[in-house]
Motif scaffolding. Sequence first.
Motif, PDB file in Angstrom:
ATOM      1  N   PRO A 112       4.098   2.683  -1.728  1.00 23.68           N
ATOM      2  CA  PRO A 112       2.871   2.498  -0.957  1.00 23.68           C
ATOM      3  C   PRO A 112       1.966   1.450  -1.593  1.00 23.68           C
ATOM      4  CG  PRO A 112       3.276   4.825  -1.372  1.00 23.68           C
ATOM      5  CD  PRO A 112       4.257   4.058  -2.188  1.00 23.68           C
ATOM      6  N   GLY A 113       1.386   0.607  -0.742  1.00 22.83           N
ATOM      7  CA  GLY A 113       0.435  -0.397  -1.202  1.00 22.83           C
ATOM      8  C   GLY A 113      -0.974   0.154  -1.185  1.00 22.83           C
ATOM      9  N   ASP A 114      -1.951  -0.730  -1.352  1.00 20.94           N
ATOM     10  CA  ASP A 114      -3.356  -0.318  -1.358  1.00 20.94           C
ATOM     11  C   ASP A 114      -3.802   0.218   0.007  1.00 20.94           C
ATOM     12  OD1 ASP A 114      -3.490  -1.122  -3.988  1.00 20.94           O
ATOM     13  OD2 ASP A 114      -4.206  -3.144  -3.481  1.00 20.94           O
ATOM     14  N   ASP A 115      -3.182  -0.294   1.088  1.00 19.96           N
ATOM     15  CA  ASP A 115      -3.552   0.133   2.426  1.00 19.96           C
ATOM     16  C   ASP A 115      -2.815   1.386   2.891  1.00 19.96           C
ATOM     17  OD1 ASP A 115      -1.086  -0.991   2.586  1.00 19.96           O
ATOM     18  OD2 ASP A 115      -1.560  -2.389   4.209  1.00 19.96           O
ATOM     19  N   GLY A 116      -1.944   1.938   2.033  1.00 21.36           N
ATOM     20  CA  GLY A 116      -1.198   3.142   2.373  1.00 21.36           C
ATOM     21  C   GLY A 116       0.151   2.866   3.003  1.00 21.36           C
ATOM     22  N   LYS A 117       0.384   1.643   3.475  1.00 20.09           N
ATOM     23  CA  LYS A 117       1.683   1.295   4.049  1.00 20.09           C
ATOM     24  C   LYS A 117       2.666   1.008   2.933  1.00 20.09           C
ATOM     25  CE  LYS A 117       0.150  -0.755   8.389  1.00 20.09           C
ATOM     26  NZ  LYS A 117       0.185  -1.977   9.213  1.00 20.09           N
TER      27      LYS A 117
END
Length: 195
Positions: free
Chosen positions: A67-72
């Motif tokens: 997961p990245g910072d945006d949750g994706k």
Amino acid sequence: MDLSRRGFLKLAGAGVAATSLGALGFGEAEAAELAHVRDFKLVATTETRNTCPYCSVACGIIIYAKPGDDGKRRVTHIEGDADHPVNRGTLCPKGAALKDFVNAENRLTQPMIRKPGATAFEPITWEDALDRIARALKDDRDANFLQTNEAGVPVNRWTTTGFLAASATTNETAYLTYKVVRSMGIVGFDNQARV
């Protein structure tokens, strides 16, 4: 220096004990070394096996995402699959650069359509795209399917539509694709693996 045999053995034993304790992590040098060791870069990633999309060799790849910072989920690493019988872990330069392809900002992630007379593409859903493709195929087949030739011999041909199959499939998938395409009567059929 006056050193007896007993004194020598005591001194050697103390040295061995001290270095053993240090080697087991009780020394300050080892603690400082461990503080500078970074985590394994693939920790907490999801591993997915896939096939390289580029050429007809169909090399196996392993995709790591987290997961990245945006949750994706974002792909963080791609490497060759050492257990794959085709490439045994090796990748060409294009396959090795797949991470940049997957994470590209201008990569299409949904179907797009340009309506007649329009100057720009607009996104549509996968359901709409598949429905439009099915409708176009059905209309073309109904209008151009040849059941018999000029002599009246049954030929069951559909010559106005072609089909290009992907090479990055299993033998079973390729066989079923061939059967479906031929059962519809499509004559223009090719596979990327032939290239």
